[in-house]
Design an enzyme around this catalytic site. Structure first.
Site, mmCIF file in Angstrom:
data_model
loop_
_atom_site.group_PDB
_atom_site.id
_atom_site.type_symbol
_atom_site.label_atom_id
_atom_site.label_comp_id
_atom_site.label_asym_id
_atom_site.label_seq_id
_atom_site.Cartn_x
_atom_site.Cartn_y
_atom_site.Cartn_z
ATOM 1 N N GLU A 119 0.828 -1.201 0.000
ATOM 2 C CA GLU A 119 0.000 0.000 0.000
ATOM 3 C C GLU A 119 0.868 1.259 0.000
ATOM 4 O O GLU A 119 1.833 1.361 0.752
ATOM 5 C CB GLU A 119 -0.904 -0.007 1.235
ATOM 6 N N LYS A 196 -9.509 2.341 -2.264
ATOM 7 C CA LYS A 196 -9.695 1.781 -0.926
ATOM 8 C C LYS A 196 -11.110 2.087 -0.445
ATOM 9 O O LYS A 196 -11.490 3.253 -0.292
ATOM 10 C CB LYS A 196 -8.654 2.389 0.018
ATOM 11 N N CYS A 233 -5.739 -2.782 2.070
ATOM 12 C CA CYS A 233 -5.482 -2.703 3.509
ATOM 13 C C CYS A 233 -6.702 -2.980 4.398
ATOM 14 O O CYS A 233 -7.125 -4.104 4.541
ATOM 15 C CB CYS A 233 -4.846 -1.367 3.847
#
Length: 406
Positions: A119, A196, A233
Protein backbone atom coordinates in the site's frame (compact mmCIF):
# COMPACT_ATOMS: atom_id res chain seq x y z
CA UNK A 1 5.22 -6.67 21.09
CA UNK A 2 8.24 -8.21 19.35
CA UNK A 3 10.35 -5.86 17.28
CA UNK A 4 12.61 -6.46 14.30
CA UNK A 5 14.84 -8.85 16.23
CA UNK A 6 12.11 -11.53 16.04
CA UNK A 7 12.32 -12.89 12.50
CA UNK A 8 9.08 -14.83 12.05
CA UNK A 9 6.71 -17.38 13.52
CA UNK A 10 7.98 -19.98 11.05
CA UNK A 11 11.61 -19.59 12.13
CA UNK A 12 10.61 -19.84 15.78
CA UNK A 13 8.66 -23.05 15.23
CA UNK A 14 11.45 -24.60 13.16
CA UNK A 15 14.00 -23.74 15.84
CA UNK A 16 12.14 -25.17 18.82
CA UNK A 17 9.86 -27.98 17.63
CA UNK A 18 10.90 -31.57 16.87
CA UNK A 19 10.23 -32.46 13.24
CA UNK A 20 7.13 -34.67 13.87
CA UNK A 21 5.52 -31.92 15.98
CA UNK A 22 6.54 -29.27 13.46
CA UNK A 23 4.80 -31.15 10.65
CA UNK A 24 1.56 -31.39 12.62
CA UNK A 25 1.69 -27.75 13.71
CA UNK A 26 2.25 -26.63 10.12
CA UNK A 27 -0.61 -28.85 8.95
CA UNK A 28 -2.96 -27.09 11.37
CA UNK A 29 -1.59 -23.57 10.82
CA UNK A 30 -1.10 -23.76 7.05
CA UNK A 31 -3.31 -26.56 5.74
CA UNK A 32 -2.05 -28.77 2.97
CA UNK A 33 1.69 -28.35 2.47
CA UNK A 34 2.75 -26.13 -0.42
CA UNK A 35 5.56 -27.33 -2.65
CA UNK A 36 8.75 -25.28 -2.50
CA UNK A 37 9.58 -23.77 -5.89
CA UNK A 38 12.96 -24.47 -7.43
CA UNK A 39 13.83 -20.86 -8.21
CA UNK A 40 16.67 -20.00 -10.60
CA UNK A 41 20.08 -19.79 -9.04
CA UNK A 42 20.72 -16.40 -10.66
CA UNK A 43 17.56 -15.05 -9.01
CA UNK A 44 18.62 -16.28 -5.57
CA UNK A 45 22.08 -14.80 -6.05
CA UNK A 46 20.64 -11.48 -7.23
CA UNK A 47 18.28 -11.31 -4.22
CA UNK A 48 21.20 -11.96 -1.88
CA UNK A 49 23.34 -9.30 -3.56
CA UNK A 50 20.48 -6.77 -3.38
CA UNK A 51 19.75 -7.69 0.24
CA UNK A 52 16.19 -8.94 0.12
CA UNK A 53 14.55 -12.23 0.98
CA UNK A 54 13.31 -14.51 -1.82
CA UNK A 55 10.91 -17.39 -1.24
CA UNK A 56 8.82 -19.46 -3.65
CA UNK A 57 5.96 -21.94 -3.24
CA UNK A 58 3.43 -23.72 -5.43
CA UNK A 59 -0.21 -24.67 -4.88
CA UNK A 60 -1.49 -27.84 -6.52
CA UNK A 61 -4.94 -28.68 -7.90
CA UNK A 62 -6.51 -31.97 -8.93
CA UNK A 63 -5.96 -33.05 -12.52
CA UNK A 64 -9.03 -32.54 -14.69
CA UNK A 65 -10.09 -34.29 -17.89
CA UNK A 66 -11.54 -31.31 -19.76
CA UNK A 67 -9.39 -28.41 -18.53
CA UNK A 68 -5.66 -27.97 -18.65
CA UNK A 69 -4.00 -26.55 -15.53
CA UNK A 70 -4.27 -22.75 -15.40
CA UNK A 71 -0.88 -21.87 -14.00
CA UNK A 72 0.07 -18.32 -13.03
CA UNK A 73 2.92 -16.99 -10.92
CA UNK A 74 2.31 -14.01 -8.66
CA UNK A 75 4.91 -11.90 -6.88
CA UNK A 76 4.34 -10.07 -3.58
CA UNK A 77 6.80 -7.31 -2.64
CA UNK A 78 7.33 -6.03 0.89
CA UNK A 79 9.90 -3.34 1.63
CA UNK A 80 10.93 -0.53 3.94
CA UNK A 81 11.32 3.09 2.88
CA UNK A 82 14.80 3.84 1.53
CA UNK A 83 15.44 7.35 2.88
CA UNK A 84 14.47 9.21 6.07
CA UNK A 85 11.04 10.83 6.00
CA UNK A 86 12.76 14.22 6.21
CA UNK A 87 14.49 13.76 2.83
CA UNK A 88 13.17 15.71 -0.19
CA UNK A 89 10.01 14.16 -1.64
CA UNK A 90 11.48 13.63 -5.12
CA UNK A 91 14.52 11.87 -3.63
CA UNK A 92 12.33 9.53 -1.57
CA UNK A 93 10.24 8.57 -4.59
CA UNK A 94 13.29 8.02 -6.80
CA UNK A 95 14.96 5.83 -4.18
CA UNK A 96 11.85 3.65 -3.91
CA UNK A 97 11.58 3.40 -7.70
CA UNK A 98 15.15 2.13 -7.84
CA UNK A 99 14.55 -0.39 -5.06
CA UNK A 100 11.39 -1.76 -6.64
CA UNK A 101 13.01 -1.95 -10.07
CA UNK A 102 15.76 -4.15 -8.60
CA UNK A 103 13.21 -6.47 -6.99
CA UNK A 104 11.03 -6.66 -10.12
CA UNK A 105 14.05 -7.72 -12.16
CA UNK A 106 14.43 -10.73 -9.85
CA UNK A 107 10.69 -11.43 -10.09
CA UNK A 108 11.08 -11.59 -13.86
CA UNK A 109 13.92 -14.12 -13.47
CA UNK A 110 11.46 -16.23 -11.43
CA UNK A 111 8.79 -16.16 -14.14
CA UNK A 112 6.35 -13.93 -12.26
CA UNK A 113 3.27 -12.99 -14.34
CA UNK A 114 1.54 -10.60 -11.91
CA UNK A 115 3.32 -8.51 -9.29
CA UNK A 116 1.79 -6.38 -6.54
CA UNK A 117 3.49 -3.80 -4.33
CA UNK A 118 2.50 -2.74 -0.81
CA UNK A 119 0.00 0.00 0.00
CA UNK A 120 1.19 3.53 -0.93
CA UNK A 121 4.54 2.04 -1.90
CA UNK A 122 6.09 5.28 -3.20
CA UNK A 123 6.06 7.07 0.17
CA UNK A 124 6.28 6.73 3.94
CA UNK A 125 2.95 5.84 5.52
CA UNK A 126 2.34 9.37 6.75
CA UNK A 127 -1.46 9.29 6.78
CA UNK A 128 -1.87 9.73 10.50
CA UNK A 129 0.42 12.65 11.22
CA UNK A 130 -2.44 15.09 10.41
CA UNK A 131 0.02 17.26 8.45
CA UNK A 132 -0.71 17.89 4.80
CA UNK A 133 2.75 19.00 3.68
CA UNK A 134 4.97 17.45 2.57
CA UNK A 135 2.95 14.21 2.49
CA UNK A 136 0.31 15.26 -0.05
CA UNK A 137 3.18 16.09 -2.42
CA UNK A 138 3.62 12.34 -2.91
CA UNK A 139 0.22 12.19 -4.65
CA UNK A 140 0.22 11.51 -8.41
CA UNK A 141 -2.35 11.07 -11.17
CA UNK A 142 -3.25 7.41 -11.57
CA UNK A 143 -3.48 7.39 -15.35
CA UNK A 144 -0.22 9.08 -16.37
CA UNK A 145 1.73 10.11 -13.28
CA UNK A 146 5.47 9.42 -13.03
CA UNK A 147 4.99 6.24 -11.00
CA UNK A 148 2.43 4.86 -13.43
CA UNK A 149 4.76 5.60 -16.34
CA UNK A 150 7.58 3.88 -14.43
CA UNK A 151 5.38 0.80 -13.86
CA UNK A 152 4.27 0.77 -17.49
CA UNK A 153 7.90 0.47 -18.50
CA UNK A 154 8.43 -2.43 -16.08
CA UNK A 155 5.25 -4.20 -17.22
CA UNK A 156 6.13 -4.04 -20.89
CA UNK A 157 9.78 -4.88 -20.35
CA UNK A 158 9.04 -8.00 -18.31
CA UNK A 159 5.68 -9.05 -19.83
CA UNK A 160 4.21 -8.72 -16.34
CA UNK A 161 0.95 -7.32 -14.95
CA UNK A 162 1.80 -4.67 -12.34
CA UNK A 163 -0.46 -3.66 -9.44
CA UNK A 164 0.76 -0.30 -8.15
CA UNK A 165 -0.94 1.13 -5.02
CA UNK A 166 -0.33 4.89 -4.79
CA UNK A 167 -1.72 8.07 -3.29
CA UNK A 168 -3.79 9.38 -6.21
CA UNK A 169 -4.32 13.03 -7.14
CA UNK A 170 -7.63 13.06 -9.03
CA UNK A 171 -7.20 15.94 -11.46
CA UNK A 172 -10.62 15.45 -13.05
CA UNK A 173 -12.48 15.96 -9.77
CA UNK A 174 -10.98 18.99 -8.09
CA UNK A 175 -7.60 17.46 -7.31
CA UNK A 176 -8.96 15.38 -4.43
CA UNK A 177 -6.92 12.49 -3.02
CA UNK A 178 -7.68 8.77 -3.05
CA UNK A 179 -5.87 5.67 -1.83
CA UNK A 180 -5.71 3.90 -5.17
CA UNK A 181 -4.26 0.82 -6.85
CA UNK A 182 -3.44 1.17 -10.55
CA UNK A 183 -3.59 -2.03 -12.61
CA UNK A 184 -1.24 -2.10 -15.60
CA UNK A 185 -1.43 -4.82 -18.23
CA UNK A 186 1.59 -6.83 -19.31
CA UNK A 187 1.29 -4.90 -22.59
CA UNK A 188 2.12 -1.72 -20.68
CA UNK A 189 -1.36 -0.22 -20.97
CA UNK A 190 -3.25 1.05 -17.91
CA UNK A 191 -6.26 -1.25 -17.49
CA UNK A 192 -7.87 0.83 -14.77
CA UNK A 193 -7.83 1.52 -11.07
CA UNK A 194 -9.55 0.60 -7.85
CA UNK A 195 -9.82 2.59 -4.62
CA UNK A 196 -9.69 1.78 -0.93
CA UNK A 197 -13.31 1.23 0.14
CA UNK A 198 -12.88 1.30 3.92
CA UNK A 199 -10.94 3.92 5.89
CA UNK A 200 -9.68 3.02 9.39
CA UNK A 201 -10.49 5.12 12.42
CA UNK A 202 -8.49 3.22 15.00
CA UNK A 203 -5.45 4.31 17.03
CA UNK A 204 -3.02 6.24 14.85
CA UNK A 205 -4.80 5.19 11.67
CA UNK A 206 -7.26 8.02 11.12
CA UNK A 207 -6.70 8.24 7.38
CA UNK A 208 -9.84 10.17 6.51
CA UNK A 209 -7.70 13.27 7.16
CA UNK A 210 -6.18 12.60 3.73
CA UNK A 211 -8.72 10.78 1.54
CA UNK A 212 -12.28 9.49 1.47
CA UNK A 213 -13.73 6.03 1.03
CA UNK A 214 -13.45 4.74 -2.52
CA UNK A 215 -16.25 5.30 -5.00
CA UNK A 216 -15.43 2.74 -7.71
CA UNK A 217 -17.09 -0.29 -6.12
CA UNK A 218 -15.44 -3.67 -6.60
CA UNK A 219 -13.89 -3.85 -10.07
CA UNK A 220 -12.25 -7.05 -11.28
CA UNK A 221 -9.61 -6.93 -14.02
CA UNK A 222 -9.44 -9.63 -16.69
CA UNK A 223 -5.73 -9.95 -17.34
CA UNK A 224 -3.99 -12.39 -19.64
CA UNK A 225 -3.09 -14.41 -16.56
CA UNK A 226 -6.43 -14.48 -14.71
CA UNK A 227 -9.06 -12.26 -13.13
CA UNK A 228 -7.64 -10.11 -10.34
CA UNK A 229 -8.92 -7.59 -7.79
CA UNK A 230 -7.31 -5.37 -5.16
CA UNK A 231 -8.73 -5.12 -1.64
CA UNK A 232 -6.63 -2.34 -0.12
CA UNK A 233 -5.48 -2.70 3.51
CA UNK A 234 -8.32 -2.05 5.99
CA UNK A 235 -10.81 -3.57 3.57
CA UNK A 236 -9.56 -6.99 4.67
CA UNK A 237 -11.48 -6.57 7.95
CA UNK A 238 -14.78 -6.42 6.04
CA UNK A 239 -16.03 -9.82 4.81
CA UNK A 240 -18.52 -8.25 2.39
CA UNK A 241 -15.69 -6.39 0.69
CA UNK A 242 -13.93 -9.67 -0.16
CA UNK A 243 -17.30 -11.18 -1.12
CA UNK A 244 -18.11 -8.54 -3.72
CA UNK A 245 -14.77 -8.96 -5.48
CA UNK A 246 -15.42 -12.69 -5.53
CA UNK A 247 -18.97 -12.31 -6.83
CA UNK A 248 -17.58 -10.13 -9.62
CA UNK A 249 -15.38 -13.04 -10.65
CA UNK A 250 -11.99 -12.49 -8.99
CA UNK A 251 -9.73 -15.53 -8.93
CA UNK A 252 -6.90 -13.69 -7.16
CA UNK A 253 -7.44 -10.86 -4.68
CA UNK A 254 -4.42 -8.82 -3.62
CA UNK A 255 -4.44 -7.10 -0.22
CA UNK A 256 -1.65 -4.48 -0.20
CA UNK A 257 -1.38 -3.15 3.35
CA UNK A 258 0.55 -1.10 5.88
CA UNK A 259 -0.15 -2.32 9.40
CA UNK A 260 1.78 -2.49 12.67
CA UNK A 261 2.25 -5.28 15.15
CA UNK A 262 0.63 -3.90 18.26
CA UNK A 263 -2.58 -3.24 16.35
CA UNK A 264 -3.10 -6.21 14.05
CA UNK A 265 -0.44 -8.91 14.02
CA UNK A 266 -2.65 -11.52 15.67
CA UNK A 267 -5.31 -10.90 12.99
CA UNK A 268 -2.93 -10.92 10.05
CA UNK A 269 -2.50 -14.70 9.54
CA UNK A 270 -6.25 -15.28 9.79
CA UNK A 271 -8.11 -12.75 7.69
CA UNK A 272 -6.75 -13.30 4.18
CA UNK A 273 -6.81 -17.07 4.72
CA UNK A 274 -10.44 -16.95 5.86
CA UNK A 275 -11.29 -14.83 2.82
CA UNK A 276 -9.69 -17.34 0.46
CA UNK A 277 -11.73 -20.17 1.98
CA UNK A 278 -15.03 -18.28 2.07
CA UNK A 279 -14.75 -16.90 -1.46
CA UNK A 280 -13.15 -19.79 -3.38
CA UNK A 281 -10.22 -17.68 -4.55
CA UNK A 282 -6.54 -17.01 -3.92
CA UNK A 283 -5.67 -14.12 -1.60
CA UNK A 284 -2.33 -12.32 -1.41
CA UNK A 285 -1.60 -10.42 1.83
CA UNK A 286 1.22 -7.85 1.59
CA UNK A 287 2.59 -5.71 4.43
CA UNK A 288 5.53 -3.30 4.57
CA UNK A 289 8.46 -3.66 6.99
CA UNK A 290 10.45 -1.35 9.22
CA UNK A 291 9.76 1.64 11.43
CA UNK A 292 9.11 5.09 10.00
CA UNK A 293 9.96 8.13 12.11
CA UNK A 294 8.42 11.53 11.38
CA UNK A 295 9.85 14.98 12.22
CA UNK A 296 6.87 16.14 14.28
CA UNK A 297 5.05 14.35 17.08
CA UNK A 298 1.42 13.38 16.66
CA UNK A 299 -1.25 11.97 18.93
CA UNK A 300 -3.65 9.10 18.35
CA UNK A 301 -7.17 8.17 19.34
CA UNK A 302 -6.07 5.73 22.06
CA UNK A 303 -4.88 8.26 24.64
CA UNK A 304 -1.19 7.51 24.32
CA UNK A 305 1.44 10.21 24.67
CA UNK A 306 2.46 12.06 21.51
CA UNK A 307 4.94 10.07 19.44
CA UNK A 308 6.85 10.20 16.15
CA UNK A 309 6.17 6.76 14.69
CA UNK A 310 3.36 4.23 14.29
CA UNK A 311 5.26 1.26 15.60
CA UNK A 312 6.78 -1.65 13.71
CA UNK A 313 5.51 -2.73 10.29
CA UNK A 314 5.91 -6.49 10.56
CA UNK A 315 5.98 -7.71 6.94
CA UNK A 316 4.93 -11.42 7.03
CA UNK A 317 3.43 -11.33 3.52
CA UNK A 318 1.82 -14.59 2.39
CA UNK A 319 -0.52 -16.22 -0.14
CA UNK A 320 -3.54 -18.34 0.75
CA UNK A 321 -5.53 -20.73 -1.44
CA UNK A 322 -9.25 -21.56 -1.63
CA UNK A 323 -8.62 -24.95 -0.01
CA UNK A 324 -7.34 -23.21 3.15
CA UNK A 325 -3.67 -23.90 2.52
CA UNK A 326 -1.20 -21.05 2.62
CA UNK A 327 2.46 -20.32 2.17
CA UNK A 328 4.77 -19.50 5.03
CA UNK A 329 5.15 -15.76 5.42
CA UNK A 330 8.09 -13.63 4.49
CA UNK A 331 10.11 -12.39 7.44
CA UNK A 332 9.09 -9.59 9.80
CA UNK A 333 12.27 -7.59 9.35
CA UNK A 334 13.56 -7.77 5.76
CA UNK A 335 12.57 -6.56 2.34
CA UNK A 336 11.29 -9.52 0.42
CA UNK A 337 9.77 -11.06 -2.69
CA UNK A 338 7.35 -13.97 -2.33
CA UNK A 339 6.75 -15.93 -5.53
CA UNK A 340 3.70 -18.20 -5.58
CA UNK A 341 2.66 -20.51 -8.39
CA UNK A 342 -1.11 -20.87 -8.50
CA UNK A 343 -3.31 -23.32 -10.39
CA UNK A 344 -6.50 -21.33 -10.89
CA UNK A 345 -8.46 -24.54 -11.47
CA UNK A 346 -8.43 -24.89 -7.69
CA UNK A 347 -10.96 -22.04 -7.42
CA UNK A 348 -13.71 -23.91 -9.25
CA UNK A 349 -12.76 -27.21 -7.65
CA UNK A 350 -13.26 -25.78 -4.16
CA UNK A 351 -16.45 -24.06 -5.28
CA UNK A 352 -17.82 -27.44 -6.41
CA UNK A 353 -16.82 -29.14 -3.15
CA UNK A 354 -18.02 -26.56 -0.61
CA UNK A 355 -20.80 -24.83 -2.59
CA UNK A 356 -20.57 -21.54 -0.71
CA UNK A 357 -21.78 -19.62 -3.76
CA UNK A 358 -24.65 -22.06 -4.23
CA UNK A 359 -25.71 -22.00 -0.58
CA UNK A 360 -24.99 -18.33 0.13
CA UNK A 361 -28.64 -17.13 0.35
CA UNK A 362 -27.67 -13.77 -1.14
CA UNK A 363 -31.28 -12.89 -1.87
CA UNK A 364 -32.08 -13.12 1.85
CA UNK A 365 -29.07 -11.02 2.82
CA UNK A 366 -29.90 -8.44 0.15
CA UNK A 367 -33.47 -8.13 1.40
CA UNK A 368 -32.42 -7.76 5.02
CA UNK A 369 -29.53 -5.39 4.29
CA UNK A 370 -31.88 -3.18 2.30
CA UNK A 371 -33.89 -2.80 5.51
CA UNK A 372 -30.83 -2.34 7.74
CA UNK A 373 -29.65 0.79 5.91
CA UNK A 374 -33.00 2.55 6.41
CA UNK A 375 -32.86 5.24 9.14
CA UNK A 376 -35.96 3.83 10.89
CA UNK A 377 -34.69 0.24 10.92
CA UNK A 378 -35.53 -1.80 14.01
CA UNK A 379 -33.39 -4.93 14.61
CA UNK A 380 -35.09 -8.31 14.74
CA UNK A 381 -34.55 -9.32 18.37
CA UNK A 382 -36.62 -11.92 20.17
CA UNK A 383 -37.22 -11.12 23.85
CA UNK A 384 -39.05 -12.70 26.73
CA UNK A 385 -42.66 -11.47 27.08
CA UNK A 386 -42.91 -10.65 30.79
CA UNK A 387 -46.68 -10.20 30.55
CA UNK A 388 -47.14 -13.91 29.91
CA UNK A 389 -44.37 -15.15 32.23
CA UNK A 390 -45.23 -18.06 34.58
CA UNK A 391 -46.74 -17.37 38.02
CA UNK A 392 -44.70 -18.75 40.93
CA UNK A 393 -46.70 -20.70 43.58
CA UNK A 394 -44.81 -22.20 46.48
CA UNK A 395 -41.56 -22.10 44.56
CA UNK A 396 -43.03 -24.01 41.61
CA UNK A 397 -43.37 -22.42 38.19
CA UNK A 398 -46.91 -22.64 36.84
CA UNK A 399 -47.96 -21.62 33.36
CA UNK A 400 -45.98 -21.09 30.15
CA UNK A 401 -43.28 -18.66 29.20
CA UNK A 402 -44.17 -16.29 26.39
CA UNK A 403 -41.90 -14.44 24.03
CA UNK A 404 -42.35 -11.30 22.02
CA UNK A 405 -40.64 -10.49 18.75
CA UNK A 406 -39.65 -6.95 17.92
Amino acid sequence: MAGPEWVSLERCLEKHLPLPDLCEVKRILYGRETRTLDLPRKALEAASERDFELQGYAFEAAKEQRRCPQIVRVGLVQNRIQLPTSAPVADQVSALHRRIEAIVEVAAMCGVNIICFQEAWTMPFAFCTREKLPWTEFAEPAEDGPTTRFCQKLAKQHNMVVVSPILERDRDHGGVLWNTAVVISNSGLVMGKTRKNHIPRVGDFNESTYYMEGNLGHPVFQTQFGRIAVNICYGRHHPLNWLMYSINGAEIIFNPSATVGELSESLWPIEARNAAIANHCFTCAINRVGQEHFPNEFTSGDGKKAHCDFGYFYGSSYVSAPDGSRTPGLSRNRDGLLVAELNLNLCQQMNDIWNFKMTGRYEMYARELAEVVKPNYSPTIVKEDLASAPVCLGGLGVGTTGVSRE
